[in-house]
Design an enzyme around this catalytic site. Structure first.
Site, PDB file in Angstrom:
ATOM      1  N   TRP B 324       0.857  -1.209   0.000  1.00  0.00           N
ATOM      2  CA  TRP B 324       0.000   0.000   0.000  1.00  0.00           C
ATOM      3  C   TRP B 324       0.887   1.252   0.000  1.00  0.00           C
ATOM      4  CZ3 TRP B 324      -0.193   4.065   3.447  1.00  0.00           C
ATOM      5  CH2 TRP B 324      -1.289   4.928   3.328  1.00  0.00           C
ATOM      6  N   HIS B 325       2.039   1.166   0.680  1.00  0.00           N
ATOM      7  CA  HIS B 325       2.887   2.351   0.795  1.00  0.00           C
ATOM      8  C   HIS B 325       3.544   2.746  -0.507  1.00  0.00           C
ATOM      9  CE1 HIS B 325       2.500   1.472   5.090  1.00  0.00           C
ATOM     10  NE2 HIS B 325       2.734   2.757   5.254  1.00  0.00           N
ATOM     11  N   GLY B 326       3.780   1.807  -1.369  1.00  0.00           N
ATOM     12  CA  GLY B 326       4.409   2.184  -2.622  1.00  0.00           C
ATOM     13  C   GLY B 326       4.707   1.002  -3.496  1.00  0.00           C
ATOM     14  N   PHE B 474       2.446   8.382  -0.753  1.00  0.00           N
ATOM     15  CA  PHE B 474       1.715   7.127  -0.669  1.00  0.00           C
ATOM     16  C   PHE B 474       0.257   7.352  -1.020  1.00  0.00           C
ATOM     17  CE2 PHE B 474       4.994   6.545   2.850  1.00  0.00           C
ATOM     18  CZ  PHE B 474       5.959   6.154   1.941  1.00  0.00           C
TER      19      PHE B 474
END
Lengths: 349, 474
Positions: B324-326, B474
């Site tokens: 999800w963060h990247g 993000f």
């Protein structure tokens, strides 16, 4: 009904919060004011004054104060304004062997303690002459003409050292900063008119200067407290128009300077293009030189172009010439380098 | 528009004044919030405002249809439509290049010549936050946890509410949407707490995170030339940078919302005072971890279907949370590493050992707690190396150099004030550990705290340029 409404506003939480925030700001301001006076002292600036006889801006005579720079006081220096209103420990009196050094903040050197001031560096290197500094922040080449007239009349000098840097030429034609403190040239075709400086210090600005907090913010957060007739940045069009008149302005000013006294000798120190030096670009002359080159062969004018000196020095030692990343004034070793060059190429000759 | 910019504070002051003038008229108030939120977002790039509007419209209409429908299959189909649309945006804007790159690499590994160029895509700020927020609404309507709203302005204002639009907390519709349907009342105490949170958030961001960033960037971008101690310092400073950057943003967002009469969820509860990894995840980015718990872990079966499936689910949520963060393997490894840290606690049944706060009954923590706290900090800091590195190979190289201990000294000149400020941060966090926010009940101490914090902001804040917040990417 109306009364109830008004009273309900005053008893409301929103009103209470407004008072809370206002109180917090006042308290914060009081604490900051004490803090910036005694713990991390904010810079003090000398009061300015206009000498109407010569249309010369200088300071109110006989003041003392502390200059600081940097949020944690990375630089600190005492300033002493002398009997004539210049940042110098020396009392200025008429005498023989006086060489005036004329310029803007580079000569004013508010950021150095007196022992490192430009005139003292000259004095150390050449005890024969008496060096007097006539530097005032924001002065332009056109203003140097007035300062020169003043020094010749008041101190009967035969020669002068004039430091040319940053916006000295363009500001002889137009204001790039806020206050019209300089004599300026109005150029229309071949006609050139001298426009005397107008004294204007907005009362609000004057008032604000009394608070250490504002002075601290002004110095360290690059806030421009310009009010009244302030014009901070001119449009590119105005600057371009002024650029076209720069040569005419320089010619006029130098001619007028030479007219002040028949045997007066002038030495112009032209700052180098330091950015080009750091980039490794080899330049023969500084950006100012082309405007002065007409006087290259004039025996009463000495041009000390620093381009070559600073270029060689940087190539040899890889040391920059600025006080810091954010303060582009010369640092002490650079001042010493310039003094030695001036003594060798001008004073001794 | 960044919370740490002068522009934002002019914007907010004007917004605040008009807001409390019109707050009695709920509809007008929500229109004002919506307008301001759209201006706030457009300040960054007005073109991407259309994404928020499309996402809002899809979820608004889909949720209404789900609510009206009695047919289970149709409900499911409608929910799929919303999830596909939202995840589709995310997949395209955030992950397209990652998938293309990896697809090409796989083809090349098995001997095919692939010629696919990556797409020139700008990642819209906050897309991961607002898509998750709108999705939660549709899923909750589908699960009949809440009715669909018919008030499109209120719903649009909920989706785009500017204090938390670009970096959270990711609010659930069940909690935040009803607040848009009610009249707001200004509460002096709430506003005082909000002010305190804003000032503390700015301190974390401007004094600690942005100053740490100077050295972290220097170390990570040039790690091959650094000695072991510098690399360790780089990782430690990044641990504080990421915490202060992100929790600072959350503090400001929650504080601003309080000033407007809204209550947002707590996003960070002093995570570096955790005694094990399970506790760390109960205190770090709470709005995201609970989102994944409610909308992924539990639907997958959670821990109800035996230990093996539970372990699988743990790995899934940690890896998805990393992803999800990247779009980078570094985030996936970071997530997997946390799963590995968590698994032993789960297997031995100690993952719920530390539900209370550290030193809940005492002034100072026990030695056992300090030991747990130190181990947790070391583990999370180690994992942050993956989070911060540009690529997985960089992270592995960084770690191997870090443990070579070739040179023990460091040439880095990290100013003492930064260490002092980190100690101040830890001290204030420790003193506030029993509350969700930094606020002193004693008015004298609270005012002293505010003034001292503002002086630190003036003296030590980093203002060279508009420093963005890490979580915006993000």
């Amino acid at each position: 009904m109306r009364v109830t409404k008004v009273s309900s506003i005053f008893s409301s939480d929103l009103f209470k919060y407004t008072i809370y925030v206002a109180g917090l700001f006042i308290l914060l301001f009081l604490v900051l004011e004490c803090f910036f006076r005694w713990i991390v002292p904010a810079p003090e600036f000398p009061e300015r004054a206009l000498d109407t006889t010569y249309d010369v801006y200088k300071f109110e005579p006989n003041q003392e104060g502390l200059y600081t720079r940097g949020r944690l006081i990375e630089a600190k220096a005492e300033w002493i304004i002398n009997n004539e209103g210049w940042n110098s420990e020396k009392e200025y009196v008429k005498g023989a062997h006086i060489i005036p050094i004329i310029g803007d903040s580079y000569v004013q050197t508010l950021f150095f303690n007196p022992e490192n001031h430009l005139y003292n560096l000259f004095q150390e290197a050449d005890p024969v002459h008496d060096y007097y500094a006539f530097g005032i922040q924001g002065a332009s080449l056109s203003q140097y003409l007035n300062i020169l007239k003043y020094t010749v009349t008041q101190f009967d000098v035969d020669s002068a050292i004039i430091v040319i840097d940053e916006k000295d030429i363009i500001e002889s034609i137009t204001n790039l900063s806020s206050m019209p403190r300089n004599m300026q040239l109005k150029i229309k075709g071949d006609e050139i008119q001298e426009v005397p400086p107008t004294y204007f210090e907005h009362p609000l600005r004057q008032f604000i200067k009394n608070f250490a907090t504002f002075r601290y913010f002004y110095m360290n957060f690059e806030f421009q407290l310009d009010v009244g007739n302030a014009k901070v940045h001119k449009s590119k069009k105005v600057i371009k128009k002024a650029d076209g008149k720069k040569q005419q302005a320089v010619n006029y000013i130098i001619d007028e300077m030479l007219k002040i006294k028949p045997d007066l000798v002038l030495c112009f120190i032209l700052d180098a293009d330091r950015k080009a030096i750091y980039k490794g670009e080899e330049k023969e002359n500084s950006d100012y030189y082309p405007y002065f080159k007409n006087y290259h062969d004039n025996e009463r004018v000495v041009l000390l172009d620093l381009q070559d000196t600073l270029q060689n020095h940087y190539q040899k030692y890889q040391q920059k010439f600025e006080l810091s990343e954010s303060d582009h004034h010369w640092n002490l070793p650079t001042y010493k380098l310039i003094v030695n060059k001036t003594i060798a190429d001008f004073v001794e000759k | 528009m960044l919370f740490n910019s002068f522009t934002f504070w002019i914007f907010f002051t004007l917004f605040f004044m008009v807001y409390w003038l019109i707050h009695q008229k709920k509809d007008l108030r929500n229109i004002w919030i919506l307008l301001a939120s759209y201006v706030f977002y457009s300040w960054w790039d007005w073109r991407f405002l259309s994404l928020i509007i499309i996402s809002t419209l899809i979820d608004y209409f889909v949720a209404q249809q789900i609510d009206k429908s009695t047919d289970r299959r149709r409900k499911k189909w409608l929910l799929s439509l919303s999830v596909i649309a939202n995840l589709g945006f995310l997949a395209y804007f955030k992950y397209a290049n990652f998938f293309i790159d990896n697809f090409v690499e796989v083809l090349q590994t098995i001997g095919f010549q692939a010629n696919m160029s990556t797409l020139n895509i700008i990642l819209p700020v906050g897309i991961s936050f607002y898509t998750f927020q709108t999705m939660s609404y549709t899923i909750d309507v589908y699960r009949q946890k809440m009715p669909a709203t018919s008030r499109i302005i209120d719903f649009a204002a909920y989706v785009s509410f500017f204090p938390q639009l670009v970096a959270g907390p990711i609010e659930r519709a069940q909690r935040l949407l009803p607040q848009f349907l009610q009249k707001t009342k200004f509460s002096f105490r709430n506003a005082q707490i909000g002010t305190s949170q804003i000032v503390w958030g700015l301190f974390k961001k401007i004094v600690i995170a942005d100053n740490c960033a100077i050295y972290v960037d220097q170390i990570f971008s040039n790690y091959a030339q650094q000695d072991s101690l510098s690399l360790i310092l780089g990782a430690v400073l990044f641990a504080f940078q990421i915490y202060c950057d992100f929790s600072g943003y959350s503090d400001i967002a929650i504080g601003l919302s309080r000033l407007l009469g809204f209550e947002l969820m707590t996003n960070f509860r002093y995570p570096y005072f955790s005694r094990d990894i399970a506790e760390f995840w109960r205190r770090w980015h709470i709005s995201l971890s609970t989102w994944f718990r409610d909308y992924l872990y539990i639907p997958l079966g959670g821990s109800k279907n035996g230990k093996y499936l539970a372990l699988r689910n743990i790995f899934i949520i940690f890896i998805v949370s990393g992803f999800w963060h990247g779009a980078n393997w570094t985030f996936i490894i970071w997530g997997a590493l946390h799963a590995l840290y968590y698994v032993p606690l789960f297997i031995f049944g100690t993952n719920r050992n530390n539900l209370d706060v550290i030193a809940s009954e005492t002034i100072l923590p026990s030695f056992k707690s300090i030991f747990g706290l130190a181990v947790t900090f070391i583990l999370t800091t180690f994992a942050w190396v993956f989070f911060r590195s540009a690529s997985a190979s960089d992270a592995f190289d960084y770690i191997s150099l870090m443990f070579q201990f070739q040179n023990v000294g460091t040439d880095l000149l990290i100013p003492i004030f930064l260490w002092v400020e980190i100690i101040v941060l830890l001290l204030i966090d420790y003193l506030s550990r029993k509350k969700d926010f930094v606020f002193f009940e004693n008015q004298f101490i609270q005012i002293l705290f505010l003034i001292a914090t503002i002086i630190q902001l003036i003296l030590f804040g980093y203002y060279e340029s508009d420093q963005s917040f890490i979580y915006f990417q993000f």
